[in-house]
Design a protein around this motif. Structure first.
Motif, PDB file in Angstrom:
ATOM      1  N   TYR A   1       0.732  -1.171   0.041  1.00  0.00           N
ATOM      2  CA  TYR A   1       0.033  -0.050  -0.134  1.00  0.00           C
ATOM      3  C   TYR A   1       0.881   1.316  -0.066  1.00  0.00           C
ATOM      4  N   ALA A   2       1.779   1.241   0.955  1.00  0.00           N
ATOM      5  CA  ALA A   2       2.715   2.256   0.800  1.00  0.00           C
ATOM      6  C   ALA A   2       3.308   2.719  -0.415  1.00  0.00           C
ATOM      7  N   GLN A   3       3.732   1.652  -1.216  1.00  0.00           N
ATOM      8  CA  GLN A   3       4.432   1.520  -2.383  1.00  0.00           C
ATOM      9  C   GLN A   3       3.524   2.115  -3.798  1.00  0.00           C
ATOM     10  N   HIS A   4       2.216   1.617  -3.546  1.00  0.00           N
ATOM     11  CA  HIS A   4       1.338   1.943  -4.854  1.00  0.00           C
ATOM     12  C   HIS A   4       0.341   2.682  -4.558  1.00  0.00           C
ATOM     13  N   ARG A   5       0.307   3.346  -3.430  1.00  0.00           N
ATOM     14  CA  ARG A   5      -1.029   4.170  -2.940  1.00  0.00           C
ATOM     15  C   ARG A   5      -1.599   5.086  -3.763  1.00  0.00           C
ATOM     16  N   ASN A   6      -0.635   5.656  -4.755  1.00  0.00           N
ATOM     17  CA  ASN A   6      -1.015   6.675  -5.708  1.00  0.00           C
ATOM     18  C   ASN A   6      -1.875   5.946  -6.893  1.00  0.00           C
ATOM     19  N   ASP A   7      -1.666   4.810  -6.887  1.00  0.00           N
ATOM     20  CA  ASP A   7      -2.236   4.164  -8.163  1.00  0.00           C
ATOM     21  C   ASP A   7      -3.593   3.121  -7.487  1.00  0.00           C
ATOM     22  N   LEU A   8      -3.673   3.260  -6.106  1.00  0.00           N
ATOM     23  CA  LEU A   8      -4.789   2.408  -5.702  1.00  0.00           C
ATOM     24  C   LEU A   8      -5.886   3.200  -5.284  1.00  0.00           C
ATOM     25  N   PRO A   9      -7.207   2.588  -5.459  1.00  0.00           N
ATOM     26  CA  PRO A   9      -8.345   3.331  -4.997  1.00  0.00           C
ATOM     27  C   PRO A   9      -8.457   3.564  -3.163  1.00  0.00           C
ATOM     28  N   THR A  10      -8.863   4.798  -2.916  1.00  0.00           N
ATOM     29  CA  THR A  10      -9.185   4.823  -1.508  1.00  0.00           C
ATOM     30  C   THR A  10     -10.673   4.818  -0.962  1.00  0.00           C
ATOM     31  N   PRO A  11     -11.077   3.913  -0.174  1.00  0.00           N
ATOM     32  CA  PRO A  11     -10.245   2.988   0.464  1.00  0.00           C
ATOM     33  C   PRO A  11      -9.816   1.964  -0.484  1.00  0.00           C
ATOM     34  N   TYR A  12      -8.943   1.199  -0.031  1.00  0.00           N
ATOM     35  CA  TYR A  12      -8.424  -0.048  -0.779  1.00  0.00           C
ATOM     36  C   TYR A  12      -8.679  -1.191  -0.133  1.00  0.00           C
TER      37      TYR A  12
END
Lengths: 492, 492
Positions: free
Chosen positions: A98-109
């Motif tokens: 999550y820390a690595q890809h957080r900009n490409d993941l929906p929030t919440p994930y």
């Protein structure tokens, strides 16, 4: 590479604490994982598969100043001397992902993950160093609706894999309420006495109310006769903890009233109780009553680790343990809210909540209840009466497979026909196909019902045996139909 | 455990050469593995799952007299100083399992296994240190019917996962024929020149007939301008090798005639040709013609490793490579007979044959051909117009899920409604449910068709936009039916 020396034969054993899984052990677990994934997917969770190997610094809990990371994980050094390790759970890798890809993941994930994890621990009976976990987590929302959703999903999952309503209960507690209790007791936030109290509460399952009271105050004589020192609180100071642990009442409203008494004027305690009330309301709205999910402040597992709501799923039916005593099957799943895990990487707090199902324990429970769909039926075996006619047997087996029937030709040494039937027996084959030279000339095959045959063999007289009703001769063109007829019967 | 020092933040990265797989990357691979397992199961193969970790001595290829096992595997020492390592393939563990459990396993033992393997190699673009293999092997029979069966199963598997007949071919060769060729050349069994010839043959794919001829004799100027020394054979000596590699003819009978010429009077060569003929006959009897499986002596991959028949599955359709050049997709699977693997443990030779499918390459091929069933549709998103009414939204989402519809409630910060629709977009949601206070009073919901909405947004005029045909108001009781109607339409 240096020259290989003549070596003694290697031992045909896995490393200590590891084991192999055969046939239905594999497919039954896989079937259960598929069922769990189907529920997780229906709830909008997305699959994630992170590697088995992580850097030791990403996994955390390790020391940079010792030569070898401490026990608990399998770790080694990469070519560049950095340490890597096998994951010990699926949560630490999620924090890294999550820390690595957080900009490409929906929030919440919302994500689910399933797979083996490894622990470098002393193996014991039934304790392995590789085992499966099956997790679902929601990252990036502080809303207790996420916690309620996880509880509902856990309840649905247990029912979907075959645990009927009434045979399980999901229990919910909240670390914040306990924090409120500690505040009400006037214990300083940082002092070691808080940790002592937490450790004592952890023993509630084992020692009960009176045991905890003794351990919180002057100490206790344990079953072995040893005296365990107490935390040294006064009876008055210990009282809010006892009130918290025993606050569960017949209805939720009364439980909350008891909790309010235990936390007194503590703000964090009131917040924790409000969260539990909200979770209760949300679950009731979704149709999840107290017979499936209940607020239960006596749930202490994980209270030290989690930062908000904690959940535990228990199977409530009774089994006989290895010593023949009746006991409840117990816990198969646990989880809760952990708001600090991603912060290690990013510096910013990221709220998260999740659950982990102990797949092997849940499988054991289903086996115990006789609820595992048997996948153990073997293939139809086409026997070999004449090695030179292997192509004919191959054609038969291809015909069976093309009809969707699990089938194989006997590939061992065909000399001894008895061995072929022994093989079919070992394979749990339902049907054997037999075609000697005589049958080949006449264009027929013998179709032998091995399930019926075994039944007859157990109880038949010689006359019945000779009548051989378990074996039928049919034209080759009717082989598939005859096999289908027998398979349909043996499933019934 | 020593006190933990204050540490800098860990990097949020996996170890070099490892990667994460998200959502449909996971489920598409899983779906393919399921399809492959179904075919293997139909052929009578049983699942086996051995641990990821083996002892280094069981894996083999390692030296007891060096401090650290050589490269190629991830290895470390256990507490008792014995070395353990991550498996580098699924065949070495099978040999250990079979040697350990052979008295409890049927003979022959057909097993399949699928899962990650690990290689401690320098990672490169598209080259990872953890990747999936999917193997099937038959242990305990020397019959070439087992080899033929593996080839037939490989052909069925490729068609079952979605490679149509004509887009692939399984090619079969035999190491024994090559041994016959080497015998016919009069090369001594033990001499290094045999290894030189084997290594040269391995380059046939790259350098072709004339290149192999040059490398077997006086040497060759390669593309970079460097001169590669030859093996030093005479032209006459090299001839049987060339005859072997180029023996494939339009029909199998002619191919076998060519091979007989290449092996001369060699007994082992004749045996190898007889085996290939048998395999061809068995496959023909099962309905597997040369358009699916063909005898092809130009298959050289694995000839150094295997001891009998070798197989390779190639996809024959053309793709454009990263430089925009057309080329055949190439190999996705290979295997063969290896009769010495179990012997390391037991001292007794145990014949075995098997195949390994490169799952990630096969997936890439199916994606290339547009044959992957998309699993990328997101959940229905129930939006949150009023945080205080979360219980109502939770009830709606529970109703959708109970109807078998993948659905979730928006759990991010609901303040900005635009963010909720952006979230739904990122999740590829087909439908959003909207219920504000006004709708709640009237007992209705807005059901928004996001797929149609996106189409309209691309091309609509202002008037069309205002008409909003992509959003329908329905009574709450009709919500499930309306969502179903939209989902049915968007699948068409």
């Amino acid at each position: 590479m240096a020259k290989v020396k003549k070596q003694p034969r290697p031992k045909a054993l896995p490393p200590k604490g590891f084991r192999d899984y055969f046939g239905s052990e594999v497919t039954e677990r896989k079937h259960m994982l598929d069922q769990i994934a189907a529920v997780y997917h229906r709830y909008g969770f997305e699959a994630l598969e992170s590697p088995a190997v992580e850097t030791v610094e990403a996994l955390g809990k390790f020391l940079p100043d010792v030569d070898r990371p401490n026990e608990g994980v399998f770790a080694w050094q990469d070519e560049d001397d950095s340490w890597m390790a096998l994951r010990y759970d699926l949560t630490a890798p999620l924090a890294r992902v999550y820390a690595q890809h957080r900009n490409d993941l929906p929030t919440p994930y919302r994500r689910y993950a399933m797979g083996p994890v490894w622990r470098n621990e002393k193996p014991g009976p039934g304790r392995y160093r590789q085992f499966y976990q099956c997790d679902a987590d929601t990252v990036g929302t502080a809303s207790v609706a996420a916690d309620a959703e996880i509880c509902a999903m856990l309840s649905d999952t247990l029912e979907h894999v075959g645990i009927p309503r009434g045979d399980y209960v999901v229990r919910v507690n909240n670390r914040k309420v306990l924090n409120g209790v500690l505040e009400a007791m006037g214990l300083p936030e940082e002092a070691g006495v808080r940790d002592d109290v937490l450790r004592t509460i952890d023993k509630f399952d084992k020692v009960g109310e009176e045991g905890v009271r003794q351990l919180l105050t002057k100490g206790r004589l344990d079953a072995s006769g040893a005296y365990i020192d107490g935390v040294g609180l006064s009876e008055d100071q210990a009282e809010p903890v006892i009130a918290f642990l025993t606050s569960k009442a017949a209805d939720a409203a009364k439980t909350f009233e008891n909790l309010r008494g235990a936390v007194g004027t503590s703000r964090i305690g009131a917040e924790g109780i409000a969260e539990l009330e909200q979770i209760g309301d949300l679950l009731a709205a979704g149709g999840y009553g107290a017979e499936r999910i209940e607020i239960d402040p006596s749930v202490v597992r994980g209270l030290g680790y989690y930062t908000g709501p904690v959940f535990e799923a228990e199977l409530t039916f009774e089994i006989f343990d290895e010593k023949g005593r009746k006991r409840q099957f117990g816990s198969v799943s646990g989880g809760g809210r952990y708001d600090d895990l991603v912060k290690r990487f990013t510096g910013q707090p990221v709220p998260a909540t999740g659950v982990s199902i102990g797949v092997d324990r849940l499988l054991a429970a289903l086996r115990e209840k006789g609820r595992i769909r048997s996948t153990a039926t073997g293939p139809v075996v086409v026997t070999v009466m004449d090695k030179a006619r292997m192509a004919d047997y191959q054609a038969m087996v291809a015909e069976l497979r093309n009809a969707g029937i699990r089938a194989e030709v006997y590939l061992g040494n065909p000399k001894n026909f008895g061995n072929q039937l022994k093989y079919a027996d070992m394979r749990r084959s339902p049907v054997a196909i037999i075609q000697g030279g005589d049958e080949a000339e006449r264009g027929v095959v013998q179709v032998k019902d091995l399930v019926l045959g075994a039944k007859i063999a157990e109880s038949a007289t010689l006359e019945e045996w000779k009548a051989q009703p378990a074996q039928t001769e049919v034209p080759l063109g009717d082989m598939v139909a005859e096999v289908r007829r027998i398979l349909a019967g043996s499933e019934g």
